[in-house]
Write an enzyme that holds these catalytic residues in place. Sequence first.
Site, PDB file in Angstrom:
ATOM      1  N   GLU A 104       0.824  -1.204   0.000  1.00 33.44           N
ATOM      2  CA  GLU A 104       0.000   0.000   0.000  1.00 33.44           C
ATOM      3  C   GLU A 104       0.863   1.263   0.000  1.00 33.44           C
ATOM      4  O   GLU A 104       0.534   2.249  -0.661  1.00 33.44           O
ATOM      5  CB  GLU A 104      -0.954   0.003   1.202  1.00 33.44           C
ATOM      6  N   TYR A 106      -5.746   6.863   4.574  1.00 32.45           N
ATOM      7  CA  TYR A 106      -5.930   5.841   3.545  1.00 32.45           C
ATOM      8  C   TYR A 106      -5.197   4.553   3.877  1.00 32.45           C
ATOM      9  O   TYR A 106      -5.787   3.463   3.846  1.00 32.45           O
ATOM     10  CB  TYR A 106      -5.460   6.343   2.162  1.00 32.45           C
ATOM     11  N   ASP A 123      -9.108   4.931  -2.708  1.00 27.33           N
ATOM     12  CA  ASP A 123      -7.999   5.444  -3.507  1.00 27.33           C
ATOM     13  C   ASP A 123      -8.571   6.055  -4.784  1.00 27.33           C
ATOM     14  O   ASP A 123      -9.788   6.253  -4.909  1.00 27.33           O
ATOM     15  CB  ASP A 123      -6.986   4.336  -3.805  1.00 27.33           C
ATOM     16  N   CYS A 127     -14.110   0.042 -14.681  1.00 29.46           N
ATOM     17  CA  CYS A 127     -14.533   1.445 -14.553  1.00 29.46           C
ATOM     18  C   CYS A 127     -13.325   2.358 -14.755  1.00 29.46           C
ATOM     19  O   CYS A 127     -12.945   3.135 -13.884  1.00 29.46           O
ATOM     20  CB  CYS A 127     -15.184   1.669 -13.191  1.00 29.46           C
ATOM     21  N   CYS A 158     -18.773  -0.647 -19.310  1.00 26.20           N
ATOM     22  CA  CYS A 158     -19.962  -0.608 -18.449  1.00 26.20           C
ATOM     23  C   CYS A 158     -20.815  -1.872 -18.557  1.00 26.20           C
ATOM     24  O   CYS A 158     -21.465  -2.278 -17.591  1.00 26.20           O
ATOM     25  CB  CYS A 158     -20.798   0.622 -18.785  1.00 26.20           C
ATOM     26  N   CYS A 191     -19.861  -4.344 -15.913  1.00 25.88           N
ATOM     27  CA  CYS A 191     -19.769  -3.866 -14.525  1.00 25.88           C
ATOM     28  C   CYS A 191     -20.864  -4.467 -13.649  1.00 25.88           C
ATOM     29  O   CYS A 191     -22.045  -4.446 -14.021  1.00 25.88           O
ATOM     30  CB  CYS A 191     -19.876  -2.349 -14.501  1.00 25.88           C
ATOM     31  N   CYS A 198     -25.853   2.268 -11.619  1.00 24.70           N
ATOM     32  CA  CYS A 198     -24.935   3.382 -11.860  1.00 24.70           C
ATOM     33  C   CYS A 198     -25.677   4.605 -12.385  1.00 24.70           C
ATOM     34  O   CYS A 198     -26.224   4.597 -13.489  1.00 24.70           O
ATOM     35  CB  CYS A 198     -23.849   2.961 -12.830  1.00 24.70           C
TER      36      CYS A 198
END
Length: 363
Positions: free
Chosen positions: A49, A132, A150, A202, A209, A212, A218
Amino acid sequence: MTTTTLDTLSAKPLLDWYDRHHRDLPWRVSPGMAARGVRADPYRVWLSEVMLQQTTVQAVKPYFEKFLRRWPDVTDLAAAENDEVMAAWAGLGYYARARNLKKCAEAVAREHGGVFPDTEEGLKSLPGIGDYTAAAVAAIAFNRQAAVMDGNVERVISRLYAIEAPLPGAKPLMKEKVALLTPPGRPGDFAQAMMDLGATICTPKRPACSLCPFRDACQALKLSDPELFPVKAAKKEKPVRHGAAFIAVTREGEILLRRRDESGLLGGMTEVPTTAWTARLDGETSAAAAPFAAGWQASGTVTHVFTHFELRLAIWRAAIAQKPDMDDGWWEPVTNLEAQALPTVMKKAIAAAIPLAFKTSRA
């Protein structure tokens, strides 16, 4: 047939998608591994990370694997020499992360017996760990219900809810949405699934899409164009700063290096002598500012873009018959440059004056 709306939205479709389509990453415990009883290693999660902040997965992979080979656990990293860590990090950028990485490892080893705290608050008490990273490690390594956000997650959430407020001001609202959507059962997998969704489906341009798991809910897809989200405030043009770098080369093939101050930009990293440029001020650009008198020859200009400014360095090279007396710095063989903690901008400067420097070093 049940219609999915934002009021009835659940994480299940995303987790089902993740179970089938997750990325295989060297720091990740996949759903299949978890089913076999494999547990996430907090050290690996934390290390990845920190490295992934403002850096791509592909760029991080070799650095992550190199760090694990040299320092298999946090106590090994804590015991390492600072110069070794900075040299291993060189080229990954944002060097304050490397300094904080070492400080955090030392704190975990010294204050926690080599065991990472397992809560967001406990993690945030460590050097260099902000909101974060604390949320990511808590969720992924310890399965805590933490809202992890993020850049990929921001994009997914901004499209899912058609959030028109521009970044960075919209971040608190986005985090609220992430927190509401994060399930108590698999928060770590949910966080990684959101990251994978943003990285592979995405995407910033031409999102897929139709593939997804959130397509039915959405709002950006229903009401507008998903590529319009997230909305970002207008960028300010980056200022351009100027300076000079001096590459002195002996007959034996050594060049003069020195270490930058621990604080500030590129703190603690190795450099060739340069003039006093900063993010706010220009440095001298002529040979008159060289560290000592010599037959300095112009070797072009290199450009390097930092987060907040662009730097243009005039490159000067001199062949040295006799090493001058210096208050600081040392003479390093060109063949050993890869072992030094040289940031990318300094590698560019050296390569401009000695085109084969790093090919020779690697050989």
